[in-house]
Each structure stands twice: as structure tokens, then as C-alpha cells.
Scaffold this active site. Structure first.
Site, PDB file in Angstrom:
ATOM      1  N   LYS A   1      46.253  29.954  48.250  1.00  0.00           N
ATOM      2  CA  LYS A   1      45.194  30.052  47.874  1.00  0.00           C
ATOM      3  C   LYS A   1      45.696  30.053  46.440  1.00  0.00           C
ATOM      4  O   LYS A   1      45.870  30.351  45.818  1.00  0.00           O
ATOM      5  CB  LYS A   1      45.002  31.475  48.335  1.00  0.00           C
ATOM      6  CG  LYS A   1      43.307  32.160  48.050  1.00  0.00           C
ATOM      7  CD  LYS A   1      43.333  33.325  48.003  1.00  0.00           C
ATOM      8  CE  LYS A   1      41.952  33.314  47.835  1.00  0.00           C
ATOM      9  NZ  LYS A   1      41.571  35.459  48.555  1.00  0.00           N
TER      10      LYS A   1
ATOM     11  N   ASP B   1      35.857  45.007  51.710  1.00  0.00           N
ATOM     12  CA  ASP B   1      35.202  43.706  52.311  1.00  0.00           C
ATOM     13  C   ASP B   1      35.663  43.874  53.179  1.00  0.00           C
ATOM     14  O   ASP B   1      35.650  42.186  54.453  1.00  0.00           O
ATOM     15  CB  ASP B   1      35.697  42.547  50.844  1.00  0.00           C
ATOM     16  CG  ASP B   1      35.196  41.606  51.312  1.00  0.00           C
ATOM     17  OD1 ASP B   1      32.825  41.928  51.643  1.00  0.00           O
ATOM     18  OD2 ASP B   1      35.017  40.609  51.133  1.00  0.00           O
TER      19      ASP B   1
END
Length: 180
Positions: free
Chosen positions: A9, A116
Site C-alpha cells: 500500500k 470503518d
């Protein structure tokens, strides 16, 4: 001397130049590095390489729950109840670990709240093991960056009322999102 398939990432260069983004990105690595559980994606390394910030994490051969739900709807075949229960159980076990995690050096609670939890952040491996991913907006005691008052982070349709109203959140916020 070992080989392992990983996901990298990276922080987009234009975001790295904006105030706060590097700290927020590296905070995700700080939080994830403290969590060692079979139902949470494993983080291996984070840093700066050739001018680009990165996080190297476990590669999960599978798909996220959102795409699995869409595929089931497209094929007009419901996900089997026993599979859905197993996915929820695994995700809740991972959340339980995050919520009760302590700093191994100090023994102090980390107070991790994912903030989230959504089908997009629940990965299901090909062997059926479910893992929570993306602690990028998690609230934790070991983070440097703090969310400014009045700033919402996460997916609105899964947020607890407290999160939407900008109040302090705890493990119940993630439990609410799992219920949704």
C-alpha cells in the site's frame, strides 16, 4: 532468505506533500503492527523507499465481503447462512482482539476502534478465513495524528450515531457497524 507474497500500500506522492497525510498513513502501520490475530491482516513493514511511503502487508487470496455480496445478488443466490455467520464470527474475533489490545512494552490499553467496519474492509480468503483490513482511520492510543473535531471518517451508512455526531467512540461503534 524467505519469500512471501505481500500487498504494498503506497501513499500517493501528491498526498505525501500535504500536511498530515504522512503521519496518518504511518499511523495505520503503527496501529496494525500492534495487532497480531488470525482475523486481522498482518502488517510486515512500513517506511520510505525511493521517495515513496509504503506499508507491506499480508496478501489475502480472496475477495472482500462487498464484492461477494454483489456476486451473490447478480447470480440470485443468497450467501449461505452458515458462511455468513462464520464471516461475522471471524470479523468479531478480530475486532475483539483490537478492542482489548495492549502495548506489549508498557501493558497499557491501546483503545483501538476501527471506525470503518464495512463489507469493503472484511476480506474472505479462499479457504474461508475472514480478516479485517484497513486500519487507516482507526482511533488508537499510539497514533500521532488525531482526527479534528467535526471531521467524519468512514462510510456513513455503517457509522454509529455517536460517530456521526462527532462524539468520542469506543468498541461499541465497531459493534454497531458489524450489526449494520
Amino acid at each position: 532468505g524467505t519469500e512471501r507474497l505481500v500487498i504494498l500500500k503506497s501513499l500517493l506522492p501528491e498526498l505525501a506533500e500535504q500536511e498530515g497525510f504522512v503521519d496518518q498513513f504511518l499511523d495505520e502501520a503503527r496501529v496494525a503492527a500492534k495487532l497480531n490475530h488470525p482475523n486481522i491482516v498482518q502488517m510486515f513493514e512500513a517506511g520510505l523507499w525511493n521517495g515513496m511511503y509504503f506499508i507491506a502487508m499480508e496478501y489475502i487470496r480472496g475477495d472482500n465481503l462487498s464484492r461477494l455480496q454483489k456476486l451473490a445478488r447478480t447470480r440470485e443466490v443468497p450467501l449461505p447462512v452458515h458462511i455468513v455467520v462464520r464471516m461475522a464470527r471471524d470479523a468479531l474475533l478480530g475486532l475483539g482482539h483490537a478492542h482489548t489490545a495492549v502495548d506489549e512494552m508498557t501493558g497499557k490499553p491501546l483503545h483501538v476502534v476501527h471506525r470503518d467496519v464495512s463489507p469493503q474492509n472484511i476480506m474472505v480468503r479462499m479457504d474461508g478465513v475472514t480478516k479485517l483490513v484497513d486500519f487507516g482511520i482507526a482511533k488508537a492510543a499510539n497514533k500521532l495524528d488525531r482526527t479534528k473535531t467535526g471531521v467524519l471518517k468512514g462510510k456513513l451508512q455503517f457509522m454509529s450515531p455517536e460517530q456521526v455526531m462527532g462524539e468520542d467512540v469506543d468498541a461499541r461503534t465497531d459493534q454497531f457497524a458489524m450489526g449494520v
